[in-house]
Design a protein around this motif. Structure first.
Motif: not given
Length: 81
Positions: A58-67
């Motif tokens: 449920e991340a808005p970006t790929i970077t958010g998914a990594v975090v």
């Protein structure tokens, strides 16, 4: 009260090994093309897996998914060299 981490705890079971590998590679600073080559898949295929992982987390970006993956312990924070 539930935390964000509690809400994302299911991710450890929902993400595939390839999705974890790609997210881990990005956390280590590798390029998507490099991680894709390691897995023997195309760059668009890797992005498809990343977008699916982003949806799971449920991340808005790929970077958010990594975090998010780092926060819930699906991938480990890379050691400094």
């Amino acid at each position: 009260m539930k935390s964000v981490d509690d809400d994302l705890a299911y991710a450890a079971e929902a993400l595939t090994e390839k999705q974890r590998y790609i997210l881990g590679g990005l956390a280590r600073g590798e390029k998507v093309a490099t991680v894709a080559a390691d897995l023997g898949i195309s760059r668009p295929g890797a992005y498809s897996m990343l977008n699916a992982a982003r949806d799971i987390l449920e991340a808005p970006t790929i970077t958010g998914a990594v975090v998010a993956a780092l926060r819930v312990g699906v991938i480990d924070f890379p050691e400094a060299e």
